[in-house]
Enzyme design. Structure first.
Site, PDB file in Angstrom:
ATOM      1  N   ASP A 166      11.014  -0.474  -7.937  1.00 29.32           N
ATOM      2  CA  ASP A 166      10.849   0.487  -9.035  1.00 29.32           C
ATOM      3  C   ASP A 166      11.287  -0.166 -10.342  1.00 29.32           C
ATOM      4  OD1 ASP A 166       9.994   2.616  -7.321  1.00 29.32           O
ATOM      5  OD2 ASP A 166      12.076   2.823  -6.669  1.00 29.32           O
ATOM      6  N   LYS A 219      12.474   2.838 -18.780  1.00 28.06           N
ATOM      7  CA  LYS A 219      13.268   3.265 -19.949  1.00 28.06           C
ATOM      8  C   LYS A 219      14.566   2.472 -20.034  1.00 28.06           C
ATOM      9  CE  LYS A 219      11.525   7.940 -20.028  1.00 28.06           C
ATOM     10  NZ  LYS A 219      11.596   9.173 -19.284  1.00 28.06           N
ATOM     11  N   ARG A 265       0.949  -2.183  -0.622  1.00 28.72           N
ATOM     12  CA  ARG A 265       0.205  -1.003  -1.076  1.00 28.72           C
ATOM     13  C   ARG A 265       0.281  -0.872  -2.603  1.00 28.72           C
ATOM     14  NH1 ARG A 265       0.492   4.896   1.667  1.00 28.72           N
ATOM     15  NH2 ARG A 265      -0.256   3.625   3.376  1.00 28.72           N
ATOM     16  N   TYR A 266       1.472  -1.126  -3.153  1.00 33.80           N
ATOM     17  CA  TYR A 266       1.621  -1.013  -4.615  1.00 33.80           C
ATOM     18  C   TYR A 266       0.823  -2.076  -5.340  1.00 33.80           C
ATOM     19  CZ  TYR A 266       4.679   2.871  -5.429  1.00 33.80           C
ATOM     20  OH  TYR A 266       5.154   4.152  -5.555  1.00 33.80           O
ATOM     21  N   GLU A 267       0.786  -3.264  -4.748  1.00 38.53           N
ATOM     22  CA  GLU A 267       0.016  -4.333  -5.380  1.00 38.53           C
ATOM     23  C   GLU A 267      -1.461  -3.943  -5.410  1.00 38.53           C
ATOM     24  OE1 GLU A 267       0.796  -8.288  -3.972  1.00 38.53           O
ATOM     25  OE2 GLU A 267      -1.232  -8.908  -4.461  1.00 38.53           O
TER      26      GLU A 267
HETATM   27  C1  LIG Z   1       7.376   1.022  -6.020  1.00 36.91           C
HETATM   28  S1  LIG Z   1       7.775   1.208  -4.354  1.00 36.91           S
HETATM   29  C2  LIG Z   1       7.106  -0.267  -3.616  1.00 36.91           C
HETATM   30  C3  LIG Z   1       6.923  -0.136  -2.130  1.00 36.91           C
HETATM   31  C4  LIG Z   1       6.410  -1.410  -1.431  1.00 36.91           C
HETATM   32  N1  LIG Z   1       7.328  -2.510  -1.596  1.00 36.91           N
HETATM   33  C5  LIG Z   1       5.050  -1.818  -1.936  1.00 36.91           C
HETATM   34  O1  LIG Z   1       4.952  -2.834  -2.614  1.00 36.91           O
HETATM   35  O2  LIG Z   1       4.073  -1.120  -1.623  1.00 36.91           O
HETATM   36  C6  LIG Z   1       9.509   0.850  -4.366  1.00 36.91           C
HETATM   37  C7  LIG Z   1      10.184   1.198  -3.039  1.00 36.91           C
HETATM   38  O3  LIG Z   1      11.552   0.806  -3.099  1.00 36.91           O
HETATM   39  C8  LIG Z   1      12.323   1.786  -2.419  1.00 36.91           C
HETATM   40  N2  LIG Z   1      13.701   1.737  -2.915  1.00 36.91           N
HETATM   41  C9  LIG Z   1      14.137   2.110  -4.137  1.00 36.91           C
HETATM   42  N3  LIG Z   1      15.466   1.973  -4.225  1.00 36.91           N
HETATM   43  C10 LIG Z   1      15.872   1.471  -3.030  1.00 36.91           C
HETATM   44  C11 LIG Z   1      17.152   1.135  -2.486  1.00 36.91           C
HETATM   45  N4  LIG Z   1      18.264   1.290  -3.222  1.00 36.91           N
HETATM   46  N5  LIG Z   1      17.225   0.676  -1.218  1.00 36.91           N
HETATM   47  C12 LIG Z   1      16.089   0.512  -0.486  1.00 36.91           C
HETATM   48  N6  LIG Z   1      14.847   0.828  -0.944  1.00 36.91           N
HETATM   49  C13 LIG Z   1      14.753   1.307  -2.190  1.00 36.91           C
HETATM   50  C14 LIG Z   1      11.614   3.092  -2.776  1.00 36.91           C
HETATM   51  O4  LIG Z   1      11.944   4.144  -1.880  1.00 36.91           O
HETATM   52  C15 LIG Z   1      10.155   2.694  -2.750  1.00 36.91           C
HETATM   53  O5  LIG Z   1       9.583   2.889  -1.470  1.00 36.91           O
END
Ligand SMILES: C[S@@+](CC[C@H](N)C(=O)[O-])C[C@H]1O[C@@H](n2cnc3c(N)ncnc32)[C@H](O)[C@@H]1O
Length: 240
Positions: free
Chosen positions: A141, A145, A216-218
């Site tokens: 993520d 901001k 998936r995000y890519e």
């Molecule tokens: C933008 S998504 C990307 C998901 C995947 N890596 C992809 O590329 O499709 C970011 C993922 O990081 C996970 N995430 C965020 N903070 C995290 C944390 N502190 N520990 C483990 N996972 C976390 C979120 O739940 C989310 O599924």
């Protein structure tokens, strides 16, 4: 070995801000969460004990790789299928994502993944020094901001933790389509003397490494025309 930037330090300053659950799970996935996940779940050991990876996998694996924020698990599942001798540690607090991974694990009969279904910051302090060969952080993520930048996974303390957990010559791999987060990561990692950026030519960061697959995000990012950047850093050898 230094334990600076351990999970307990990070936990004090970081709260989990992401989503834990989306839509209600379909009955089959709910069932997998009750039958498959308990067998594969990583539990934080009591009293700051350190996890023994060989014991976690019931055998010694050739290497141990970790993926933080595996989303629906396509990337970790594909790697686990391709590299059965490697033990994979996946961390993801989003229940629907964990359920999707359980489904892939069952369908493909994968035996080399263990899952921490919570905020990875809670796990760091229990992970051993110099045991991981790779840490993947794909499309974390970006928290665009300025006032939310503290929520980004890449922080100086987290990089110290990665450095502690990686073996000499181990790799930290980051990918993102959010250029400010890419710049942030480059600046922070290159500030840390334990890491060396492996890029020699532009294609080294513009082209996905051959041994990674599209997440998936890519896929979503590319379909809306965004550019993706892949950063690979090597943990330099510790001096004797
Ligand atoms: C933008 S998504 C990307 C998901 C995947 N890596 C992809 O590329 O499709 C970011 C993922 O990081 C996970 N995430 C965020 N903070 C995290 C944390 N502190 N520990 C483990 N996972 C976390 C979120 O739940 C989310 O599924």
């Amino acid at each position: 070995m230094s334990k600076t930037g351990t999970g307990s330090e990070i936990e004090k300053s970081v709260r989990f801000y992401g989503r834990r659950q989306g839509h209600a799970l379909r009955p089959r996935r709910r069932q997998l969460m009750e039958t498959v996940l308990p067998r594969l779940r990583i539990v934080v050991p009591p009293d700051q004990e350190t996890l023994d990876f060989d014991r976690l996998f019931g055998m010694q694996k050739s290497e141990y790789w970790m993926e933080i924020g595996f989303g629906s698990g396509e990337h970790i599942a594909s790697l686990a299928e391709r590299y059965p001798d490697i033990g994979f540690i996946g961390c993801e607090p989003f229940v629907n994502g964990v359920a999707a991974l359980m489904s892939s694990i069952e369908e493909r009969n994968l035996t080399n993944i263990r899952v921490f279904d919570d905020d990875v910051n809670k796990l760091f302090a229990s992970l051993p020094d110099a045991r991981l060969q790779r840490i993947y952080l794909p499309y974390a993520d970006p928290w665009p901001k300025t006032r939310h930048h503290r929520r980004r996974m890449v922080q100086p303390e987290t990089l110290n933790t990665f450095s502690r957990m990686l073996k000499d010559q181990g790799e930290f791999r980051f990918a993102s389509d959010h250029m400010p987060y890419v710049q942030w990561t480059l600046a922070h990692v290159t500030d840390n003397p334990d890491f060396k950026w492996l890029a020699g030519a532009a294609d080294d960061w513009r082209v996905r490494p051959v041994d990674s697959i599209e997440t998936r995000y890519e896929n979503k990012a590319r379909s809306r025309g965004a550019k993706c950047v892949y950063l690979q850093f090597r943990r330099v050898a510790r001096s004797m």
